[in-house]
Design an enzyme around this catalytic site. Structure first.
Site, PDB file in Angstrom:
ATOM      1  N   ARG A   1       0.813  -1.242   0.000  1.00 48.78           N
ATOM      2  CA  ARG A   1       0.000   0.000   0.000  1.00 48.78           C
ATOM      3  C   ARG A   1       0.834   1.274   0.000  1.00 48.78           C
ATOM      4  NH1 ARG A   1      -3.419  -2.817   3.853  1.00 48.78           N
ATOM      5  NH2 ARG A   1      -5.060  -3.850   2.666  1.00 48.78           N
TER       6      ARG A   1
ATOM      7  N   LYS B   1       4.216  11.334 -11.445  1.00 45.31           N
ATOM      8  CA  LYS B   1       3.373  10.456 -12.276  1.00 45.31           C
ATOM      9  C   LYS B   1       4.087   9.128 -12.446  1.00 45.31           C
ATOM     10  CE  LYS B   1       0.853  13.570 -15.328  1.00 45.31           C
ATOM     11  NZ  LYS B   1       0.686  13.928 -16.744  1.00 45.31           N
TER      12      LYS B   1
ATOM     13  N   GLU C   1      11.291  17.331 -24.557  1.00 42.65           N
ATOM     14  CA  GLU C   1      10.434  17.679 -23.412  1.00 42.65           C
ATOM     15  C   GLU C   1      10.796  19.075 -22.871  1.00 42.65           C
ATOM     16  OE1 GLU C   1       7.756  16.183 -22.430  1.00 42.65           O
ATOM     17  OE2 GLU C   1       7.922  14.085 -23.023  1.00 42.65           O
TER      18      GLU C   1
ATOM     19  N   LYS D   1       8.306  23.268 -14.807  1.00 45.22           N
ATOM     20  CA  LYS D   1       7.477  22.093 -14.496  1.00 45.22           C
ATOM     21  C   LYS D   1       7.048  22.101 -13.029  1.00 45.22           C
ATOM     22  CE  LYS D   1       6.738  17.222 -14.845  1.00 45.22           C
ATOM     23  NZ  LYS D   1       7.006  15.935 -15.466  1.00 45.22           N
TER      24      LYS D   1
ATOM     25  N   GLU E   1      -3.457  17.126 -11.952  1.00 45.94           N
ATOM     26  CA  GLU E   1      -3.797  17.432 -13.347  1.00 45.94           C
ATOM     27  C   GLU E   1      -5.293  17.662 -13.569  1.00 45.94           C
ATOM     28  OE1 GLU E   1      -1.205  15.468 -16.269  1.00 45.94           O
ATOM     29  OE2 GLU E   1      -2.995  15.226 -17.501  1.00 45.94           O
TER      30      GLU E   1
ATOM     31  N   ARG F   1      -2.069  21.682 -15.032  1.00 45.42           N
ATOM     32  CA  ARG F   1      -1.000  20.716 -15.322  1.00 45.42           C
ATOM     33  C   ARG F   1      -1.150  20.088 -16.712  1.00 45.42           C
ATOM     34  NH1 ARG F   1       1.723  15.937 -11.527  1.00 45.42           N
ATOM     35  NH2 ARG F   1       3.186  15.274 -13.143  1.00 45.42           N
TER      36      ARG F   1
ATOM     37  N   ASN G   1       1.041  18.562 -21.318  1.00 44.70           N
ATOM     38  CA  ASN G   1       0.758  17.549 -22.338  1.00 44.70           C
ATOM     39  C   ASN G   1       0.778  18.123 -23.746  1.00 44.70           C
ATOM     40  OD1 ASN G   1       0.251  15.105 -20.831  1.00 44.70           O
ATOM     41  ND2 ASN G   1      -1.433  16.242 -19.921  1.00 44.70           N
TER      42      ASN G   1
ATOM     43  N   HIS H   1       1.497  15.973 -26.705  1.00 43.35           N
ATOM     44  CA  HIS H   1       1.396  14.579 -26.261  1.00 43.35           C
ATOM     45  C   HIS H   1       0.136  13.859 -26.743  1.00 43.35           C
ATOM     46  CE1 HIS H   1       4.815  15.660 -23.859  1.00 43.35           C
ATOM     47  NE2 HIS H   1       4.912  14.434 -23.372  1.00 43.35           N
TER      48      HIS H   1
ATOM     49  N   HIS I   1       1.348  10.597 -28.242  1.00 44.98           N
ATOM     50  CA  HIS I   1       0.958   9.259 -27.777  1.00 44.98           C
ATOM     51  C   HIS I   1       0.291   8.470 -28.908  1.00 44.98           C
ATOM     52  CE1 HIS I   1       0.977  10.544 -23.263  1.00 44.98           C
ATOM     53  NE2 HIS I   1       2.167  10.172 -23.685  1.00 44.98           N
TER      54      HIS I   1
ATOM     55  N   HIS J   1       9.876   8.114 -27.349  1.00 43.98           N
ATOM     56  CA  HIS J   1       8.852   9.023 -26.828  1.00 43.98           C
ATOM     57  C   HIS J   1       9.078  10.471 -27.289  1.00 43.98           C
ATOM     58  CE1 HIS J   1       5.921  10.541 -23.938  1.00 43.98           C
ATOM     59  NE2 HIS J   1       6.827  11.402 -23.484  1.00 43.98           N
TER      60      HIS J   1
HETATM   61  N1  LIG Z   1       6.231  10.069 -15.476  1.00 43.94           N
HETATM   62  C1  LIG Z   1       6.269  11.095 -16.291  1.00 43.94           C
HETATM   63  O1  LIG Z   1       5.869  12.211 -15.934  1.00 43.94           O
HETATM   64  C2  LIG Z   1       6.819  10.896 -17.667  1.00 43.94           C
HETATM   65  C3  LIG Z   1       7.084  12.012 -18.471  1.00 43.94           C
HETATM   66  C4  LIG Z   1       7.663  11.802 -19.728  1.00 43.94           C
HETATM   67  C5  LIG Z   1       7.960  10.520 -20.154  1.00 43.94           C
HETATM   68  N2  LIG Z   1       7.669   9.473 -19.343  1.00 43.94           N
HETATM   69  C6  LIG Z   1       7.988   8.112 -19.761  1.00 43.94           C
HETATM   70  O2  LIG Z   1       9.410   7.981 -19.861  1.00 43.94           O
HETATM   71  C7  LIG Z   1       9.705   6.908 -20.752  1.00 43.94           C
HETATM   72  C8  LIG Z   1      10.823   7.311 -21.677  1.00 43.94           C
HETATM   73  O3  LIG Z   1      11.975   7.605 -20.914  1.00 43.94           O
HETATM   74  P1  LIG Z   1      13.444   7.422 -21.527  1.00 43.94           P
HETATM   75  O4  LIG Z   1      13.495   8.072 -22.828  1.00 43.94           O
HETATM   76  O5  LIG Z   1      14.391   7.779 -20.483  1.00 43.94           O
HETATM   77  O6  LIG Z   1      13.468   5.875 -21.864  1.00 43.94           O
HETATM   78  P2  LIG Z   1      14.291   4.669 -21.244  1.00 43.94           P
HETATM   79  O7  LIG Z   1      14.107   4.580 -19.799  1.00 43.94           O
HETATM   80  O8  LIG Z   1      13.911   3.482 -22.056  1.00 43.94           O
HETATM   81  O9  LIG Z   1      15.811   5.065 -21.528  1.00 43.94           O
HETATM   82  C9  LIG Z   1      16.247   5.165 -22.855  1.00 43.94           C
HETATM   83  C10 LIG Z   1      17.444   4.241 -23.136  1.00 43.94           C
HETATM   84  O10 LIG Z   1      18.589   4.888 -22.640  1.00 43.94           O
HETATM   85  C11 LIG Z   1      19.325   3.983 -21.808  1.00 43.94           C
HETATM   86  N3  LIG Z   1      19.987   4.822 -20.826  1.00 43.94           N
HETATM   87  C12 LIG Z   1      19.416   5.536 -19.822  1.00 43.94           C
HETATM   88  N4  LIG Z   1      20.353   6.259 -19.195  1.00 43.94           N
HETATM   89  C13 LIG Z   1      21.538   6.006 -19.799  1.00 43.94           C
HETATM   90  C14 LIG Z   1      22.845   6.485 -19.623  1.00 43.94           C
HETATM   91  N5  LIG Z   1      23.144   7.410 -18.713  1.00 43.94           N
HETATM   92  N6  LIG Z   1      23.844   6.002 -20.425  1.00 43.94           N
HETATM   93  C15 LIG Z   1      23.543   5.102 -21.406  1.00 43.94           C
HETATM   94  N7  LIG Z   1      22.302   4.639 -21.641  1.00 43.94           N
HETATM   95  C16 LIG Z   1      21.314   5.084 -20.837  1.00 43.94           C
HETATM   96  C17 LIG Z   1      18.292   3.046 -21.273  1.00 43.94           C
HETATM   97  O11 LIG Z   1      18.867   1.827 -20.898  1.00 43.94           O
HETATM   98  C18 LIG Z   1      17.365   2.896 -22.477  1.00 43.94           C
HETATM   99  O12 LIG Z   1      17.892   1.943 -23.353  1.00 43.94           O
HETATM  100  C19 LIG Z   1       8.419   6.600 -21.482  1.00 43.94           C
HETATM  101  O13 LIG Z   1       7.901   5.413 -20.968  1.00 43.94           O
HETATM  102  C20 LIG Z   1       7.508   7.759 -21.135  1.00 43.94           C
HETATM  103  O14 LIG Z   1       6.136   7.406 -21.131  1.00 43.94           O
HETATM  104  C21 LIG Z   1       7.118   9.638 -18.122  1.00 43.94           C
END
Ligand SMILES: NC(=O)c1ccc[n+]([C@@H]2O[C@H](COP(=O)([O-])OP(=O)(O)OC[C@H]3O[C@@H](n4cnc5c(N)ncnc54)[C@H](O)[C@@H]3O)[C@@H](O)[C@H]2O)c1
Length: 395
Positions: free
Chosen positions: A144, A166, A208, A250, A260, A264, A268, A271, A275, A287
């Protein structure tokens, strides 16, 4: 927060003496959960004692990471913490968006249960947005709710996903459809991790930041435009500037509307389309690239709605083309499929698709204090068609 409600950065002299760069701290106080610090500096993973809270030394710690980040930073951090006799384990999963699902969540939870993690366990989410989103969601639901710390290693996670609470997993029906709002104990941004980040993921993340500047900060948009080359060559000053500016915006937005309900939603921008583009690509597009194309389409929609000037649209298009994000991405897909995919979006209400519209670079369009707007399918299809027909000589 500053006295007048703005976010305050403060210099941390003790950490600054140890580290190569100034340490910054921001407080984010969403109404329900109090506040937590966000540290941004260089080599913070190596100097973990500068940010570890005293009570964490007694806790059971679990580093959750993906296989790529595990080999770059996870194993080193694990060894470092174990050398200090901390009770720490590391669980990892295959890197990439395809892992952001309930199978991975369940696999990690079962490992936690079988190794007797309890309510006092602290999760360390070491990785990109995928690691952060899934670890945050586990933290929100395990027994929980337990505590977690973000250690973002991708630029996207540093500038966006680790901030704001999020958490989620993807479903076959769409991205981020199951999740919770759950704030971390702290966010530790070590820009030294960017040294190993492939260029494509740097671009993925800067979209972003671009989004944030487009909706709220014209001067930072111009700064990024003027310093794009330095940014792409990972100049520390430029990385810090962009992170600081984008995070401040942000945080100020999230502080006004953690769950949101209205304001907030501006975050998006790009997005709804982004998406949808991810969905028609079966999530085989990064992304940030999908959001970049989403920004193009939603800016064009803003122009067609008579809200954004054509020359401002062109500035956005030019900027994105320097990152190799162009309308030609749309050519490979049926526009009707993209339109259908916009219908599953968390901003929608009563089956109507809602968009954030840009008024000018640095400003969104509002109507009776509403930041999201219904746009007819006719306009959306027209924008998609216009962009998919662009002959892009830069490709
Ligand atoms: N929670 C939120 O508010 C929010 C906002 C925007 C995006 N997201 C989510 O974030 C995700 C995308 O994040 P991302 O682009 O970081 O993807 P990811 O976590 O898949 O990382 C991208 C790639 O980079 C590699 N990597 C990460 N750090 C590294 C480093 N320092 N050196 C070498 N390789 C490295 C990872 O292993 C992966 O292969 C999506 O799922 C998206 O929906 C969430």
């Amino acid at each position: 927060m500053g006295k007048n409600g703005t976010t305050a950065f403060r210099s941390d002299a003790s950490a600054g003496a140890v580290l190569a760069m100034k340490t910054l701290e921001m407080k984010i106080p969403p109404a329900a959960t109090g506040s937590y610090p966000i540290y941004i500096s260089h080599c913070l993973l190596n100097h973990y004692k500068t940010w570890f809270k005293p009570n964490w030394f007694q806790k059971r710690l679990i580093i959750i990471t993906d296989d790529t980040v595990r080999s770059y930073y996870g194993v080193t951090l694990l060894k470092k913490l174990r050398q200090e006799n901390l009770a720490v384990d590391l669980f990892s999963f295959p890197a990439g968006e395809a892992s952001k699902n309930y199978h991975t969540k369940q696999m990690l939870e079962e490992k936690m249960l079988s190794t007797y993690c309890d309510r006092e366990t602290l999760l360390l989410a070491l990785g990109g947005g995928v690691v952060g989103d899934i670890t945050g969601f586990i933290a929100a639901t395990y027994m929980r709710g337990i505590s977690y710390v973000h250690l973002p290693t991708s630029f996207l996670a540093m500038v966006d996903s680790s901030i704001g609470g999020k958490t989620s997993i993807d479903m076959p029906q769409g991205k981020n459809l199951i999740g919770a709002f759950w704030q971390p104990e702290a966010v530790i941004i070590d820009i030294a991790c960017l040294e190993t980040l492939p260029q494509i993921h740097l671009i993925n993340g800067v979209v972003e930041a671009l989004k944030t500047f487009l909706i709220y900060d014209k001067s930072s948009f111009h700064y990024l435009q003027d310093n794009l080359e330095k940014f792409l060559s990972k100049n520390n000053d430029v990385l810090m500037y962009v992170l600081q500016k984008a995070l401040t915006i942000k945080i100020n937005i999230v502080n006004q509307d953690e769950k949101e309900k209205n304001i907030r939603k501006v975050l998006n921008f790009g997005h709804t389309m982004g998406h949808a583009i991810e969905k028609v690509n079966n999530f085989n597009i990064l992304h940030g690239f999908a959001v970049g194309v989403g920004i193009l389409v939603e800016s064009k929609i803003s122009e067609l709605c008579g809200v954004l000037k054509a020359e401002e649209y062109r500035m956005i298009e030019n900027f994105l083309s320097q990152l190799h994000i162009t309308p030609s991405f749309l050519k490979a897909f049926s526009l009707d499929d993209i339109l259908q995919a916009t219908r599953i979006d968390k901003k929608n209400a009563h089956g109507k698709v809602k968009y954030i519209l840009l008024k000018e670079i640095g400003k969104i369009h509002t109507d009776a204090q509403q930041v999201v707007h219904e746009v007819s399918d006719k306009i959306v299809v027209k924008a998609l068609k216009m962009l998919s027909e662009v002959n892009d000589a830069r490709q």
